[in-house]
Structures are given as C-alpha cells and as structure tokens.
Design a protein around this motif. Structure first.
Motif, PDB file in Angstrom:
ATOM      1  N   GLY A 186      -1.799  -2.212   0.305  1.00 23.87           N
ATOM      2  CA  GLY A 186      -1.580  -3.489   1.145  1.00 23.87           C
ATOM      3  C   GLY A 186      -0.274  -3.409   2.054  1.00 23.87           C
ATOM      4  O   GLY A 186       0.712  -2.433   2.211  1.00 23.87           O
ATOM      5  N   ASN A 187       0.154  -4.574   2.473  1.00 25.54           N
ATOM      6  CA  ASN A 187       1.400  -4.714   3.212  1.00 25.54           C
ATOM      7  C   ASN A 187       2.395  -4.934   2.424  1.00 25.54           C
ATOM      8  O   ASN A 187       2.847  -6.109   1.917  1.00 25.54           O
ATOM      9  CB  ASN A 187       1.256  -5.751   4.241  1.00 25.54           C
ATOM     10  CG  ASN A 187       2.472  -6.016   5.146  1.00 25.54           C
ATOM     11  OD1 ASN A 187       3.582  -5.352   4.893  1.00 25.54           O
ATOM     12  ND2 ASN A 187       2.385  -6.758   6.243  1.00 25.54           N
ATOM     13  N   VAL A 188       3.287  -3.912   1.823  1.00 27.03           N
ATOM     14  CA  VAL A 188       4.242  -3.884   0.822  1.00 27.03           C
ATOM     15  C   VAL A 188       5.644  -4.628   1.127  1.00 27.03           C
ATOM     16  O   VAL A 188       5.993  -5.420   0.485  1.00 27.03           O
ATOM     17  CB  VAL A 188       4.607  -2.340   0.262  1.00 27.03           C
ATOM     18  CG1 VAL A 188       5.906  -2.500  -0.747  1.00 27.03           C
ATOM     19  CG2 VAL A 188       3.456  -1.924  -0.203  1.00 27.03           C
ATOM     20  N   PRO A 189       6.173  -4.475   2.529  1.00 26.48           N
ATOM     21  CA  PRO A 189       7.201  -5.288   2.855  1.00 26.48           C
ATOM     22  C   PRO A 189       6.827  -6.803   3.083  1.00 26.48           C
ATOM     23  O   PRO A 189       7.607  -7.589   2.395  1.00 26.48           O
ATOM     24  CB  PRO A 189       7.517  -4.738   4.454  1.00 26.48           C
ATOM     25  CG  PRO A 189       6.830  -3.340   4.505  1.00 26.48           C
ATOM     26  CD  PRO A 189       5.770  -3.500   3.357  1.00 26.48           C
ATOM     27  N   ALA A 190       5.734  -7.274   3.231  1.00 30.58           N
ATOM     28  CA  ALA A 190       5.284  -8.507   3.176  1.00 30.58           C
ATOM     29  C   ALA A 190       5.213  -8.871   1.866  1.00 30.58           C
ATOM     30  O   ALA A 190       5.575 -10.182   1.473  1.00 30.58           O
ATOM     31  CB  ALA A 190       4.191  -8.871   4.088  1.00 30.58           C
ATOM     32  N   ALA A 191       4.946  -8.243   0.856  1.00 32.27           N
ATOM     33  CA  ALA A 191       4.703  -8.556  -0.471  1.00 32.27           C
ATOM     34  C   ALA A 191       6.088  -8.748  -1.141  1.00 32.27           C
ATOM     35  O   ALA A 191       6.228  -9.518  -1.900  1.00 32.27           O
ATOM     36  CB  ALA A 191       3.770  -7.440  -1.222  1.00 32.27           C
ATOM     37  N   ILE A 192       7.041  -7.996  -0.630  1.00 31.02           N
ATOM     38  CA  ILE A 192       8.223  -8.093  -1.385  1.00 31.02           C
ATOM     39  C   ILE A 192       8.900  -9.428  -0.905  1.00 31.02           C
ATOM     40  O   ILE A 192       9.554 -10.407  -1.679  1.00 31.02           O
ATOM     41  CB  ILE A 192       9.124  -6.967  -0.855  1.00 31.02           C
ATOM     42  CG1 ILE A 192       8.920  -5.479  -1.597  1.00 31.02           C
ATOM     43  CG2 ILE A 192      10.726  -7.176  -1.082  1.00 31.02           C
ATOM     44  CD1 ILE A 192       9.426  -4.377  -0.593  1.00 31.02           C
ATOM     45  N   CYS A 193       8.690  -9.873   0.551  1.00 33.28           N
ATOM     46  CA  CYS A 193       9.307 -11.010   0.869  1.00 33.28           C
ATOM     47  C   CYS A 193       8.520 -12.218   0.282  1.00 33.28           C
ATOM     48  O   CYS A 193       8.963 -13.385  -0.116  1.00 33.28           O
ATOM     49  CB  CYS A 193       9.001 -11.274   2.576  1.00 33.28           C
ATOM     50  SG  CYS A 193       9.988 -10.064   3.176  1.00 33.28           S
TER      51      CYS A 193
END
Length: 344
Positions: A114-121
C-alpha cells in the motif's frame, strides 16, 4: 502478546495488595507520563503537516476511527447484559474510542504494497488526534452509560497532553538522541503496557474478576469483537473503492482505519479509569488486539499475493493490471484530484 499473557498469569497468581498496590499504581502513572513524553519527542510536526496533502485519505481514516467505531460501540450497548456483562460492553465502547495503531498499521500496509508514506502520516495523525478525541469521546459516551464522570475528562486530558506537549517542546534537543535509543524505547513502550496490564488485572483479581466472568461471557465477547472488526473492515474496504481511491490508498485506509491501539489504549485506561476496576474494561481491547493482528496479517498476505499476480499479468499483457484502478478513478479523476499525488 506472550508477555501480556504471562503478565496476566502473574497478576492472577500474585496480585498486589495494600501498600504494594499503591506503589505499583504510582509506578504505572509515572510510566504513562514517560510514554506520552516520548510520543511527543518522536512525532515530527513536519511529517504530520506534510501528510495533510492527502486530506481525503486522512479524513476517511479519522472518520472510521473516531465516528464509525464509536457508533458501533454504542450499538454494542444494546446487547442484553445476560449475554454480555455491562462492564464488558463498556470495554467495547472504550476500545471504539481509541486511536489507530502505528507500528502494525504501517507494517501491514508495507506488506500489502500500500501507500506506506500515507500510512505513516495517517497513523501518526490518528494517535495525535486520539490524545484529545479519546478522552472527549469517553467522557461524552461512557458517562451516559455509567463509565466515568464527564468532569474528570479535562484532568485526564491534561495528564496525557502535558507530557506530550513537553516532549514536543523539547523535541528539538532530544529527538536525535531518543531516535537512537531503540532498546530504551522498546523497554518503555512494552514496560508501560505490561505495568498497566498487571495493575489492572491485579486489582481485578483482588476484586474477584474470575467470579464475575464466565466462559460464555468470554465467548460472547470474542464474537462481539470479531463482528466489530468485520464490519469496520467491510466499510473501510468498500467505501474507499466507491470514493475512487487508487488501490495503494485503499490498502492504507483499510489497515489504518480498522485497528485500535493497545499501546495507547492501556495507558489511557490507566489514567481515565484511575481508582476504578479496569480489568474487565480493558479485556475487550486486549482480545480485539489479538484478533485484529491475526486477521490483518492474513489480509496483508492476500493483498501482497494479488499485487504480485497483477505485476505478472502486467508483464504479460501491458496495461491489464491498471484496469481496476482506472475504473475506480473514472468518476473521481486522477490521484491529484483526490488530494493524493499522482505518483502515490
């Protein structure tokens, strides 16, 4: 998970009494303060602000976490007490008020491609919002069902917010040092959880927990937690598709919007319900945590296999793997229209 089970066993066999119980309670309070202080030091405001570009994705995650879950928690209060005891039903409502997980949300999103940077945020924003929203939701919803008094919410918020804000203020000088202290962070994170578990179950055992809880009630609690997770997974899977999110963002919403944080929830319970028996109240959260890990691990593996299959299909038939996302974006436009960068 093994340490939590061992801690419950120790609390059942060797519960703290009298002065020892008071000392353990004070130690737990100190550990919670240190935990939220370190949360403040570790969370980068710049990362959180940068993540606001994906405002539709984050809004969807926050709505699932702090609107959908609490509504389902309120619905659980209609279960007859002869089926699910009142304290366990309140515990379900409490877990529904908590923020999402951080580590497992990011890890499962990564495994599922998935979209890991978005998951972190998204996970960071959820936990930041939870410091404010969770005490407010607990005070608003649980006070109406015999949980805690609304007047205690401000004091509770300050107990959690004060060390967090202090950590943010000192982040400039401590962030690099704290980031390098992996072992210390692990000890504080896990140690605070284990202390809260021991304190909660020690007091519960002393108050006769095992005489209050039957196997039938425990089984019904497991069914309630499983149904709760199933409904949220279905909603966080179907709604993002209907809204036209790309596949990577749908995966992020699914894993960040469907989980509840044990790491935040147990310390919060220790503060929110100080002076009360919280053994039964945190039991739904502990059980839900195990269920969500097993189910989401299976889903992450499934998504990863699907992504690999799509990659193979795309290599054989160029453009075939983009058909699903293309259909999903037909009405909503490109990722940029969604508030998500086109290369997300």
């Amino acid at each position: 998970m093994v340490l939590i089970l061992l801690t419950v066993a120790v609390a059942a066999l060797l519960p703290a009494h009298g002065a020892a119980a008071v000392d353990v309670s004070h130690l737990t309070t100190l550990a919670i303060g240190v935990l939220f202080f370190l949360y403040g030091v570790r969370l980068s405001p710049r990362e959180a602000v940068a993540g606001l570009r994906h405002w539709r994705l984050h809004s969807t995650v926050l709505l699932a976490t702090f609107v959908l879950f609490p509504l389902l928690g309120l619905a659980a209060q209609w279960i007859p007490t002869s089926v699910l005891p009142h304290q366990l039903a309140l515990g379900v409502l409490f877990l529904c008020c908590l923020p999402s997980t951080v580590q497992s949300s990011i890890a499962f999103t990564s495994v599922a491609k998935g979209n890991v940077p978005a998951a972190i945020c998204a996970a960071s924003l959820s936990n930041l919002a939870g410091i404010v929203f969770t005490p407010l939701l607990v005070g608003l919803l649980m006070s109406a069902h015999g949980g805690i008094s609304g007047g205690a919410v401000l004091d509770v918020a300050l107990q959690l917010l004060a060390p967090f804000v202090l950590g943010q203020l000192l982040r400039r000088w401590l962030a690099d040092w704290v980031t390098r202290q992996h072992r210390m962070l692990a000890v504080v994170d896990r140690g605070s959880i284990l202390l809260v578990v021991y304190t909660a179950f020690s007091a519960a055992v002393a108050a006769g927990l095992w005489h209050q809880l039957s196997l039938a009630s425990l089984g019904m609690l497991a069914v309630t937690d499983a149904v709760l997770l199933g409904v949220v997974l279905a909603v966080t899977s179907l709604v993002p598709r209907w809204l036209g999110f790309p596949r990577a963002d749908r995966i992020t919403i699914l894993f960040c919007g469907s989980k509840k944080s044990l790491a935040s929830g147990l310390p919060m319970a220790g503060v929110l319900f100080a002076g009360q028996g919280v053994g039964l109240l945190v039991l739904p959260l502990m059980l839900f945590h195990q269920i969500q890990l097993m189910v989401c691990a299976s889903l992450a593996g499934r998504y990863a296999r699907q992504t690999e299959a799509r990659a193979v299909t795309a290599a054989v038939v160029p453009g075939a793997a983009a058909v699903e996302d293309g259909a999903g974006r037909g009405a909503a436009g490109t990722g940029k229209t969604l508030g998500v960068p086109s290369n997300a």
